[in-house]
Design a protein around this motif. Structure first.
Motif, PDB file in Angstrom:
ATOM      1  N   UNK A  19      25.143  18.934  15.288  1.00  0.00           N
ATOM      2  CA  UNK A  19      25.217  20.291  14.793  1.00  0.00           C
ATOM      3  C   UNK A  19      26.269  20.946  15.495  1.00  0.00           C
ATOM      4  N   UNK A  20      26.212  21.023  16.829  1.00  0.00           N
ATOM      5  CA  UNK A  20      26.896  21.692  17.819  1.00  0.00           C
ATOM      6  C   UNK A  20      28.622  21.101  17.685  1.00  0.00           C
ATOM      7  N   UNK A  21      28.398  20.077  17.510  1.00  0.00           N
ATOM      8  CA  UNK A  21      29.938  19.142  17.457  1.00  0.00           C
ATOM      9  C   UNK A  21      30.366  19.701  16.157  1.00  0.00           C
ATOM     10  N   UNK A  22      29.687  19.722  14.956  1.00  0.00           N
ATOM     11  CA  UNK A  22      30.457  20.236  13.657  1.00  0.00           C
ATOM     12  C   UNK A  22      30.879  21.459  13.882  1.00  0.00           C
ATOM     13  N   UNK A  23      30.126  22.514  14.235  1.00  0.00           N
ATOM     14  CA  UNK A  23      30.436  23.851  14.284  1.00  0.00           C
ATOM     15  C   UNK A  23      31.548  23.998  15.305  1.00  0.00           C
ATOM     16  N   UNK A  24      31.613  23.131  16.513  1.00  0.00           N
ATOM     17  CA  UNK A  24      32.755  23.366  17.335  1.00  0.00           C
ATOM     18  C   UNK A  24      34.154  23.269  16.537  1.00  0.00           C
ATOM     19  N   UNK A  25      33.897  21.809  15.851  1.00  0.00           N
ATOM     20  CA  UNK A  25      34.980  21.394  15.028  1.00  0.00           C
ATOM     21  C   UNK A  25      35.616  22.395  14.212  1.00  0.00           C
ATOM     22  N   UNK A  26      34.761  22.990  13.442  1.00  0.00           N
ATOM     23  CA  UNK A  26      35.252  23.902  12.384  1.00  0.00           C
ATOM     24  C   UNK A  26      35.445  25.247  12.778  1.00  0.00           C
ATOM     25  N   UNK A  27      35.030  25.549  14.335  1.00  0.00           N
ATOM     26  CA  UNK A  27      35.494  26.831  14.834  1.00  0.00           C
ATOM     27  C   UNK A  27      36.920  26.690  15.106  1.00  0.00           C
ATOM     28  N   UNK A  28      37.366  25.274  15.535  1.00  0.00           N
ATOM     29  CA  UNK A  28      38.783  24.886  15.820  1.00  0.00           C
ATOM     30  C   UNK A  28      39.516  25.233  14.674  1.00  0.00           C
ATOM     31  N   UNK A  29      39.045  24.863  13.421  1.00  0.00           N
ATOM     32  CA  UNK A  29      39.812  25.136  12.306  1.00  0.00           C
ATOM     33  C   UNK A  29      39.680  26.588  11.924  1.00  0.00           C
ATOM     34  N   UNK A  30      38.720  27.255  12.003  1.00  0.00           N
ATOM     35  CA  UNK A  30      38.640  28.587  11.916  1.00  0.00           C
ATOM     36  C   UNK A  30      39.828  29.434  12.805  1.00  0.00           C
ATOM     37  N   UNK A  31      40.152  28.779  13.994  1.00  0.00           N
ATOM     38  CA  UNK A  31      41.052  29.340  14.783  1.00  0.00           C
ATOM     39  C   UNK A  31      42.622  28.915  14.453  1.00  0.00           C
ATOM     40  N   UNK A  32      42.826  27.615  14.625  1.00  0.00           N
ATOM     41  CA  UNK A  32      43.997  27.142  14.524  1.00  0.00           C
ATOM     42  C   UNK A  32      44.579  27.279  12.934  1.00  0.00           C
TER      43      UNK A  32
END
Length: 388
Positions: A214-227
């Motif tokens: 769950x944390x890994x998926x949030x972190x990856x889409x956090x990256x997409x929300x920034x980049x």
């Protein structure tokens, strides 16, 4: 030498009407997020809504999907799927029709939120049905590929629909696919393979693995929300025109289907963790190239880096969804991955905006890089725990 191996279908595998219907539902479940730039532009160009109102309209449907996907953890294995899917598709279609006929901001906002709720219900059931299949890595790879193809065609063709019909044209195009999915559901629809009469998560010592994925998926889409949110601005800042940036990103989005198509092939041969490492090993240099991009070669660097980056975005998504699915044998947790997607996408842009205000736009790339490293580490740790 190439050999063809016939694999008999497992008892859980779809027949063709079920397969097509579920994939159409999954495709439409991601349609609003994928085509958000076109929807925002169409609402803005209509002249009916203020800038602030357009922002609320853009988020209303996503909010509905987020609520449905989060609550699905409680009900998705306790209901008869067929009737609920048919009802949710009918509501989704009806909200799209009514959106085309009203112009009041309050009514449109209510209709888009309701459409999001209905969309989220059918999307959650579709994900649960996909998670019941015998080869989930391949199944989710096909789903992501279809979503990417749909987005590519949408960016290419919908502007010609928006010009004469405005935002109403987008929603009626959506209805064509939704109607087909609804008709197919009357022919055949998957049955819940893991029915439950009470809420139960079958984690059995896998709580840490669940928290990590769950944390890994949030972190990856956090990256997409920034980049992803600021990738267009980064290109313009490097001297490219808006038209050049748009063309490059559009081509990259289409080519990214290659990533999801190759994902299950790589997983079958080298495993999930090695595939996750490959994703980080490719995407991080892409971000570094964008960070140190020189003006003299900006077009070529931007094109190669963003296209390769998007290919591996599509590559990793089926892997994280398959890990999500394996954590919970009751088949409930897979619907929660959509919630993780949305949380990451909601958190990313504000964090990027704050970073830009304090430093510069290029530091967003560092923020995204760190989030990708955290994501891959969490996903690999979760997968290792599942293999014990």
């Amino acid at each position: 030498m190439l050999s063809l191996i016939w694999r008999p279908a497992a008892a859980t595998d779809f027949n063709f009407p079920q397969y097509l219907g579920v994939m159409l539902i999954a495709m439409m479940g991601a349609s609003v997020t994928i085509l958000m730039p076109l929807l925002v532009g169409a609402f803005t160009d209509s002249g009916l809504f203020s800038t602030a109102q357009v922002g609320f309209l853009a988020s209303a449907e996503v909010a509905g999907i987020l609520i449905s996907s989060a609550s699905a953890l409680l009900w998705v294995r306790r209901i008869q799927w067929l009737r609920i899917v048919q009802l949710s598709l009918a509501v989704f279609i009806g909200c799209n029709l009514l959106t085309s006929w009203v112009s009041s901001f309050e009514l449109v906002l209510f209709l888009r939120f309701s459409a999001g709720l209905a969309c989220g219900v059918s999307y959650a059931i579709a994900l649960a049905a996909l998670g019941d299949q015998s080869r989930v890595d391949k199944t989710f790879a096909v789903m992501v590929t279809i979503q990417v193809i749909f987005g590519t065609l949408g960016f290419a063709l919908l502007p010609y629909v928006i010009a004469p019909f405005g935002y109403a044209g987008i929603y009626q195009c959506f209805n064509l696919f939704l109607l087909l999915a609804l008709l197919l559901s009357f022919i055949s629809f998957p049955v819940n393979q893991k029915p439950q009469t009470a809420f139960r998560l079958d984690l059995q010592g896998r709580w840490l693995a669940a928290a990590l994925v769950f944390a890994g998926t949030i972190a990856y889409y956090f990256a997409q929300g920034t980049v992803w949110a600021y990738l267009e601005r980064i290109g313009v800042h490097a001297g490219l025109s808006v038209a050049e940036v748009g063309a490059i990103l559009g081509v990259g989005f289409g080519i990214s289907a290659i990533g999801s198509m190759l994902s299950s092939w790589f997983v079958a041969r080298i495993g999930r963790n090695a595939s996750l490492l490959i994703t980080a090993a490719v995407q991080l240099p892409c971000l570094a190239a964008l960070y140190w991009m020189s003006d003299s070669h900006a077009w070529a660097i931007y094109a190669v880096a963003t296209i390769v980056y998007q290919v591996f975005w599509s590559f990793i998504v089926p892997i994280m969804m398959a890990i999500f699915n394996d954590v919970d044998k009751s088949g409930r947790l897979i619907v929660f991955c959509v919630t993780a997607f949305k949380i990451g996408l909601v958190l990313g842009p504000p964090a990027a905006a704050l970073t830009i205000r304090l430093t510069s736009i290029h530091e967003v790339l560092w923020l995204g890089a760190i989030a990708i490293v955290v994501s891959v580490a969490c996903l690999m740790a979760s997968n290792r725990l599942l293999q014990r």
